[in-house]
Design a protein around this motif. Structure first.
Motif, PDB file in Angstrom:
ATOM      1  N   LEU A 128      -3.076   0.672  -5.381  1.00 18.79           N
ATOM      2  CA  LEU A 128      -2.601   2.026  -5.982  1.00 18.79           C
ATOM      3  C   LEU A 128      -3.512   3.070  -5.319  1.00 18.79           C
ATOM      4  N   GLY A 129      -4.775   2.996  -5.026  1.00 14.90           N
ATOM      5  CA  GLY A 129      -5.390   3.812  -4.210  1.00 14.90           C
ATOM      6  C   GLY A 129      -4.897   4.400  -2.839  1.00 14.90           C
ATOM      7  N   GLY A 130      -4.230   3.384  -2.310  1.00 12.29           N
ATOM      8  CA  GLY A 130      -3.256   3.968  -0.989  1.00 12.29           C
ATOM      9  C   GLY A 130      -2.081   4.551  -1.193  1.00 12.29           C
ATOM     10  N   GLY A 131      -1.548   3.817  -2.315  1.00 11.45           N
ATOM     11  CA  GLY A 131      -0.152   4.613  -2.432  1.00 11.45           C
ATOM     12  C   GLY A 131      -0.190   6.045  -3.082  1.00 11.45           C
ATOM     13  N   ASN A 132      -1.448   6.296  -3.719  1.00 12.99           N
ATOM     14  CA  ASN A 132      -1.558   7.581  -4.124  1.00 12.99           C
ATOM     15  C   ASN A 132      -2.134   8.628  -2.952  1.00 12.99           C
TER      16      ASN A 132
ATOM     17  N   SER B 193       0.719  -1.308   0.019  1.00 10.30           N
ATOM     18  CA  SER B 193       0.114   0.025   0.009  1.00 10.30           C
ATOM     19  C   SER B 193       0.789   1.170  -0.015  1.00 10.30           C
ATOM     20  N   ARG B 194       2.215   1.404   0.037  1.00 11.60           N
ATOM     21  CA  ARG B 194       3.092   2.491  -0.084  1.00 11.60           C
ATOM     22  C   ARG B 194       3.281   2.790  -1.345  1.00 11.60           C
TER      23      ARG B 194
ATOM     24  N   HIS C 184       1.058  10.180 -10.394  1.00  9.71           N
ATOM     25  CA  HIS C 184       0.000   9.349  -9.741  1.00  9.71           C
ATOM     26  C   HIS C 184       0.071   7.971 -10.277  1.00  9.71           C
ATOM     27  N   LEU C 185      -0.491   6.911  -9.601  1.00  8.17           N
ATOM     28  CA  LEU C 185      -0.147   5.364  -9.847  1.00  8.17           C
ATOM     29  C   LEU C 185      -1.504   5.033 -10.539  1.00  8.17           C
TER      30      LEU C 185
END
Ligand code: HEM
Length: 427
Positions: free
Chosen positions: A319-323, A51-52, A360-361
């Motif tokens: 990727l929603g978390g990494g963003n 998630s990072r 962004h991812l």
């Protein structure tokens, strides 16, 4: 300790991923994952979670260790038969077929080739808007966003205009079947087969006398003396409906939702300067991208943050978390179209930009980086520009909104508002 701080320190229980709260607002759980479990072994769903930002970026780029494919495309079974898109470029994973196919088709969606399709995008946006612009209100999801990108694809493929409504119908059934089992899947597969029966003779015909349309270009494109086989073209068209239609459809709805409800204070600036729709698109792709999760399978042991992800493990890249990673973005939970710590222009597969800012991812990165990245941005900007001009004094019809939701994030469901009612002054 304040309640919020205590909630953020609560250890993650994998059943939370199935809860309605997570489908409505996944961001608090993403934060707990990033802070407490950068590598989370979800034994309940038998998968590992990253998630990072930096870990997701590294996994996207390392196709050798994190393979997109679940099955071997060279196995002795009918590859892709049970998949709703059939055999398609995503499922070819890290195989030579993936690289070959990507090289054959990727050029069709960028540069001059894309420019040649811009008049179609413009025309369809105007046509769809004309169906409601005198009404004084519109439900954007049904009446615009779920119509516009798929009609664009139908026209790009060069399908006869009288068949467009039928094509939209197949699209809707196919999307409903995506990720859900049972009846929905059966109906989706039936729609896909009908669509395939319909385009097969068209593929043959375009091979014999190609035009300028996308179907012709794909049918005759050659690399290393080889053309795509009919089943590969059919699989690609089926994938295009979801990858190019459903995603862009939802992106436009998300952009309008965030302008109307999250940042109504900034909306007038965007209306006054349509170039800013491009910033709205980019920040939406960071803040609440349509696609929040992608799947990978490890091909070796991966030591990371003191854990070891075994070989053959299923990995979810959130990727929603990494963003929303505060290690990368300042105030990540603020929707800010003027942020100076995000690359605001066109994306690329390397994720490295001259301005030194992170991207962004939302389109992924690396070997499977979205092939429609430029087209999606153009469609969103053109569509939103026309909408903004037609819907004078656009405002939410209802003061409250349940927000952006995901049916079930691991079922392939993309995040978007279920409906979005807008009132406006008819011209
Ligand atoms: C806002 C709209 C869009 C979003 C959010 C989106 C998102 C994504 C993401 C996250 C991936 C990477 C998948 C992975 O790494 O496993 C991807 C791949 C892909 N996208 Fe998009 N996409 C969008 C629009 C489009 C459009 C308009 C097209 C086609 C015209 C398209 C075609 C594809 C294809 C063919 C792939 C597979 C590439 C490969 O496997 O090499 N997408 N997209």
């Amino acid at each position: 300790m304040p309640d919020d701080a205590a909630a953020l320190r609560r250890p993650v229980d994998p059943r939370e991923f199935d809860a309605v709260e997570f489908q409505r607002d996944p961001f608090p759980l993403y934060k707990r994952l990033r802070d407490q479990h950068p590598v989370f072994h979800d034994r309940f769903h038998n998968r590992w979670i990253l998630s990072r930002y930096s870990d997701i970026e590294a996994a996207f780029q390392d196709n050798q260790s994190f393979d997109r494919a679940v099955y071997d495309p060279n196995g002795s079974y009918e590859f892709g038969k049970r998949h709703i898109f059939g055999p398609n470029i995503l499922e070819y994973g890290n195989s030579p077929q993936h690289r070959w196919m990507r090289n054959v088709v990727a050029g069709q969606f960028v540069g001059d080739r894309l420019d040649a399709f811009l008049p179609i995008i413009d025309m369809i946006a105007r046509e769809v808007i004309a169906t409601f612009e005198q009404d004084g209100e519109v439900e954007l999801v049904t009446q615009f966003s779920s119509q516009f990108p798929i009609r664009v694809i139908s026209n790009m493929l060069g399908l006869p205009r009288e068949d467009e409504a039928m094509f939209v119908g197949w699209y809707q059934a196919l999307i409903a079947g995506l990720g859900f089992g049972g009846e929905h899947l059966a109906r989706g597969l039936a729609a896909r087969n009908e669509m395939w029966d319909y385009i097969e003779p068209l593929i043959e015909q375009r091979r014999k006398s190609p035009g300028e349309d996308l179907l012709s270009r794909i049918a005759v494109a050659e690399l290393d003396g080889k053309r795509m086989e009919t089943i590969e073209i059919k699989g690609f068209v089926a994938l295009l409906l979801a990858a190019g239609g459903d995603t862009t459809d939802k992106a436009i709805a998300n952009m309008w939702y965030h302008m109307l409800y999250t940042r109504p204070d900034v909306f007038p600036q965007v209306l006054a300067d349509p170039d800013l729709w491009s910033n709205v698109f980019t920040e939406m792709m960071r803040y609440d991208a349509v696609v929040h999760a992608q799947f990978r399978q490890t091909t070796r042991e991966i030591p990371l943050h003191g854990e070891v992800i075994p070989r053959g493990a299923g990995v979810i890249l959130y990727l929603g978390g990494g963003n929303r990673d505060e290690r990368v973005f300042k105030d990540p939970d603020v929707f800010d179209i003027f942020r100076d710590d995000l690359h605001m222009g066109r994306e690329n597969r390397s994720g490295k930009y001259k301005d030194g800012k992170p991207g962004h991812l939302g389109f992924g990165m690396g070997p499977h980086f979205c092939m429609g990245y430029a087209m999606a941005r153009q469609e969103a900007a053109i569509g939103c520009g026309h909408l903004a001009r037609a819907l004078k004094n656009a405002r939410p019809k209802f003061a409250a909104h349940e927000g952006i939701v995901s049916p079930s994030i691991d079922s392939g469901g993309f995040r978007s508002p279920r409906e979005l009612w807008i009132s406006f002054d008819p011209s």
